[in-house]
Scaffold this motif. Structure first.
Motif, PDB file in Angstrom:
ATOM      1  N   ILE A 180      -3.673  -0.758 -11.968  1.00  0.00           N
ATOM      2  CA  ILE A 180      -3.088  -2.046 -11.372  1.00  0.00           C
ATOM      3  C   ILE A 180      -3.493  -3.264 -11.898  1.00  0.00           C
ATOM      4  O   ILE A 180      -4.900  -3.496 -12.037  1.00  0.00           O
ATOM      5  CB  ILE A 180      -3.180  -2.429  -9.694  1.00  0.00           C
ATOM      6  N   TYR A 197      -4.896   7.572   0.833  1.00  0.00           N
ATOM      7  CA  TYR A 197      -6.061   7.208  -0.135  1.00  0.00           C
ATOM      8  C   TYR A 197      -7.223   6.686   0.672  1.00  0.00           C
ATOM      9  O   TYR A 197      -7.160   6.358   1.866  1.00  0.00           O
ATOM     10  CB  TYR A 197      -5.368   5.735  -0.835  1.00  0.00           C
ATOM     11  N   ALA A 247      -7.470  -1.750  -4.112  1.00  0.00           N
ATOM     12  CA  ALA A 247      -6.153  -2.193  -4.382  1.00  0.00           C
ATOM     13  C   ALA A 247      -5.786  -3.668  -3.694  1.00  0.00           C
ATOM     14  O   ALA A 247      -5.098  -4.288  -4.191  1.00  0.00           O
ATOM     15  CB  ALA A 247      -5.177  -1.164  -3.978  1.00  0.00           C
ATOM     16  N   LYS A 263      -6.959  -6.545  -5.498  1.00  0.00           N
ATOM     17  CA  LYS A 263      -5.715  -6.868  -6.597  1.00  0.00           C
ATOM     18  C   LYS A 263      -4.811  -7.646  -6.139  1.00  0.00           C
ATOM     19  O   LYS A 263      -4.070  -8.530  -6.556  1.00  0.00           O
ATOM     20  CB  LYS A 263      -5.536  -5.621  -7.521  1.00  0.00           C
ATOM     21  N   THR A 276       0.097   5.748  -7.538  1.00  0.00           N
ATOM     22  CA  THR A 276      -0.377   4.892  -8.576  1.00  0.00           C
ATOM     23  C   THR A 276      -1.954   4.990  -8.612  1.00  0.00           C
ATOM     24  O   THR A 276      -2.585   4.842  -7.574  1.00  0.00           O
ATOM     25  CB  THR A 276      -0.081   3.192  -8.303  1.00  0.00           C
ATOM     26  N   ASP A 277      -2.490   4.912  -9.846  1.00  0.00           N
ATOM     27  CA  ASP A 277      -3.720   5.051  -9.992  1.00  0.00           C
ATOM     28  C   ASP A 277      -4.204   3.380  -9.880  1.00  0.00           C
ATOM     29  O   ASP A 277      -3.599   2.691 -10.662  1.00  0.00           O
ATOM     30  CB  ASP A 277      -4.234   5.622 -11.371  1.00  0.00           C
ATOM     31  N   VAL A 278      -4.942   3.296  -8.912  1.00  0.00           N
ATOM     32  CA  VAL A 278      -5.604   1.718  -8.669  1.00  0.00           C
ATOM     33  C   VAL A 278      -6.067   1.231  -9.775  1.00  0.00           C
ATOM     34  O   VAL A 278      -5.829  -0.270  -9.994  1.00  0.00           O
ATOM     35  CB  VAL A 278      -6.653   1.837  -7.283  1.00  0.00           C
ATOM     36  N   GLU A 279      -7.141   1.843 -10.619  1.00  0.00           N
ATOM     37  CA  GLU A 279      -7.317   1.419 -11.851  1.00  0.00           C
ATOM     38  C   GLU A 279      -6.397   0.646 -12.850  1.00  0.00           C
ATOM     39  O   GLU A 279      -6.785  -0.131 -13.445  1.00  0.00           O
ATOM     40  CB  GLU A 279      -8.275   2.359 -12.630  1.00  0.00           C
ATOM     41  N   ILE A 321       2.366   1.877  -3.378  1.00  0.00           N
ATOM     42  CA  ILE A 321       1.098   2.670  -4.228  1.00  0.00           C
ATOM     43  C   ILE A 321       0.951   4.103  -3.960  1.00  0.00           C
ATOM     44  O   ILE A 321       0.790   4.928  -4.939  1.00  0.00           O
ATOM     45  CB  ILE A 321      -0.284   1.872  -3.948  1.00  0.00           C
ATOM     46  N   GLN A 344     -10.795   3.067  -2.222  1.00  0.00           N
ATOM     47  CA  GLN A 344      -9.600   2.727  -3.214  1.00  0.00           C
ATOM     48  C   GLN A 344      -8.629   1.809  -2.501  1.00  0.00           C
ATOM     49  O   GLN A 344      -8.163   0.695  -3.416  1.00  0.00           O
ATOM     50  CB  GLN A 344      -8.654   4.200  -3.408  1.00  0.00           C
ATOM     51  N   LEU A 345      -8.311   1.781  -1.278  1.00  0.00           N
ATOM     52  CA  LEU A 345      -7.386   0.797  -0.587  1.00  0.00           C
ATOM     53  C   LEU A 345      -7.974  -0.606  -0.753  1.00  0.00           C
ATOM     54  O   LEU A 345      -7.549  -1.709  -1.006  1.00  0.00           O
ATOM     55  CB  LEU A 345      -6.934   1.118   0.745  1.00  0.00           C
ATOM     56  N   PHE A 376       0.854  -1.171   0.072  1.00  0.00           N
ATOM     57  CA  PHE A 376       0.189  -0.195  -0.136  1.00  0.00           C
ATOM     58  C   PHE A 376       0.797   1.399  -0.109  1.00  0.00           C
ATOM     59  O   PHE A 376       0.529   2.166  -0.824  1.00  0.00           O
ATOM     60  CB  PHE A 376      -0.941   0.065   1.240  1.00  0.00           C
TER      61      PHE A 376
END
Length: 550
Positions: free
Chosen positions: A276, A469, A477, A480, A271-274, A266, A473-474, A263
């Motif tokens: 990843i 974040y 992430a 993923k 980093t844009d989580v989308e 990121i 969003q976390l 985390f």
């Protein structure tokens, strides 16, 4: 709570439990109060309808006053009778200041002599006597039966020492747990089972099989066991001794620190989580089949550790299925008897969880509340999933399994962060017979996957981590991360299992059994979270939704 007013009896210590007034005082007030403060007492939230001393067994010690082994039977208002093991000893007044508060059951005056009635496991003389009996493979008469002390091969070398004269260093392990553990010479752990069952404990049974017979090297070696035996009656496991393993702690904090780094990477890279990579859940992948950016975020070394854990898990299952001559461990195919047992158990559990969700909607908010409402709306879908289990479509085998497999049941060992698996008691909520039912080894794999999932959310929920974040969003992430480590674990596990002919089926069957086991595990977890940590109910609810939504 310590009872400050001493119980007085004119009886001698040898006949103390023949004093009916004293026994009434103990069973009606003193022992119930003592049990309520013990971590290992499983009926804390219940009202005790009855408590009796089912057995009072004199136990010899090399002191003027021996000990008594009490089998305390309680009848809670919420279920069946339970039995607990409580050894007691007398500590005279001149030495009672040395006693740990947790050991004190009550002050007593026995035939004019003042002292304390204590849990004997807190006394050095009792602990040393247990060790000596184990060293000598002793059988000690208690009541109409006997305690059988079975010595493991790792203890045999110590028989060269005159242990009757040797002062064995011992201490109670200070960790809060469901049993009581004694450390001897910083080399052995003796786990005393506080709750007694009408069958040998699977922990003792499996540990002996794995390390004494199957040659499994990645579990603490069996050093001895204590079993209460009576002619014409069932055997009762009282204790299990194992060799101490040098370790860095269990795999839970090990995993938490690596997830936190994921985390933080990121956030540091913004980093844009989308962007990843989203790995398909339950689809096996090698590390080199993941994108380089995802590997860098997770850490190549972390993914290698996941592979190593998968290897040790598969090796455990291969060992557990290695003896086709022993009926307790020989693999079996799925059949209708198993299917009926499984469906009945899960339907009962699912029904109770639905009631809990309905009663706790007011304690939930945000995404957890959304998931809870969907959980109730899709009740019929989940019942269909449970009922659609069909043993006729399965070709793989069932074996004895760990039964409660998660990161906390695995030690991280130096120097290269290998893994050592322990604690084979099974899920504490289940009856002892149910814990011994042979199941797909993928049930353990699913248990570890649920533990990965918990570790991710525990990291997000830890307010000390101070993420920038937002939580949604976390969570995204984290999912993923979860899909990636599951994929890497699964690839290594399947490859190892199939190489050594552990029959787990082909990929469609593996996926089906994993999904079924993951649903079962998430529903099981939901009960604990709603009862004790409603803010964490989102974790099992998310696990259920993940499966229902495909």
């Amino acid at each position: 709570m310590i009872i400050t007013s001493p119980i007085t009896t004119d009886n001698s210590w040898d006949t103390i439990f023949e004093d009916t007034s004293l026994v009434s005082h103990l069973t009606e007030a003193v022992i119930p109060a003592y049990l309520q403060e013990r971590r290992w007492f499983a009926a804390k939230t219940s009202v005790l309808k009855q408590l009796v001393l089912d057995k009072v067994l004199p136990f010899p010690l090399p002191t003027p006053k021996g000990a008594y082994l009490l089998v305390v039977e309680i009848l809670p208002d919420t279920g069946m009778a339970q039995q607990y093991f409580l050894p007691v000893a007398f500590v005279p007044k001149q030495t009672d200041s040395e006693q740990e508060p947790a050991s004190i059951i009550t002050p007593v005056i026995v035939n004019g002599e003042s002292g304390l009635l204590v849990d004997a496991l807190y006394t050095d003389v009792f602990r040393q006597q247990l060790f000596r009996y184990l060293i000598h493979n002793a059988s000690v008469e208690v009541g109409t039966g006997f305690l059988h002390f079975l010595r493991g091969s790792v203890l045999k070398e110590m028989t060269l020492v005159n242990t009757d004269e040797l002062n064995i260093n011992s201490r109670l392990l200070g960790v809060d747990q469901s049993n009581t553990s004694i450390v001897y010479e910083e080399r052995f752990f003796l786990k005393i089972y506080r709750r007694l069952f009408r069958d040998p404990n699977p922990d003792s049974e499996i540990t002996y099989f794995l390390t004494e017979r199957a040659g499994f090297k990645h579990s603490p070696r069996f050093a001895g066991s204590i079993t209460w035996k009576r002619k014409g009656s069932y055997d009762v496991s009282v204790g299990l001794m194992q060799e101490r393993i040098e370790n860095r702690g269990d795999a839970w904090p090990f995993m938490l620190q690596h997830i936190l780094r994921y985390f933080k990477r990121i956030e540091d890279k913004q980093t844009d989580v989308e962007t990843i990579e989203q790995v398909k859940l339950l689809r096996p992948r090698k590390i080199n089949q993941l994108t380089e950016s995802l590997v860098n975020l997770i850490g190549f070394d972390v993914l290698q550790s996941v592979q190593q854990l998968a290897l040790r898990t598969a090796q455990m299952h291969i060992a557990l299925s290695s003896d086709v001559q022993d009926a307790r461990f020989a693999p079996q195919y799925f059949n209708s008897d198993y299917t009926v047992w499984l469906k009945n158990r899960l339907l009962y559990q699912f029904d109770s969880r639905c009631g809990l969700v309905e009663n706790n909607l007011g304690r939930l908010s945000g995404l957890a509340l959304d998931y809870a409402r969907e959980f109730l709306q899709r009740k019929a879908d989940m019942i269909n999933r449970i009922l659609n289990f069909d043993d006729r479509k399965l070709t793989s085998c069932r074996i004895r399994v760990h039964g409660d497999y998660h990161l906390g049941q695995v030690l991280v060992t130096p120097p290269d962060d290998d893994f050592c698996i322990l604690d084979f008691e099974g899920e504490p909520e289940n009856a002892i017979h149910d814990r011994k039912v042979k199941q797909s080894p993928l049930k353990d794999v699913a248990g570890m996957f649920r533990s990965f999932h918990y570790a991710i959310y525990a990291t997000v929920f830890n307010e000390q981590n101070e993420f920038t974040y937002p939580r949604r969003q976390l969570f995204a992430a984290g999912e993923k991360y979860y899909a990636a480590v599951v994929a890497v674990f699964l690839q290594k596990y399947i490859k190892t299992a199939q190489k050594h002919r552990l029959d787990i089926g082909y990929l469609p069957e593996i996926k089906y059994l994993l999904e079924y086991s993951l649903l079962e595990k998430a529903v099981y977890e939901l009960g604990y979270e709603l009862n004790f940590r409603p803010t964490w109910a989102i974790i099992p609810l998310q696990g259920v939704m993940q499966l229902l939504r495909g």
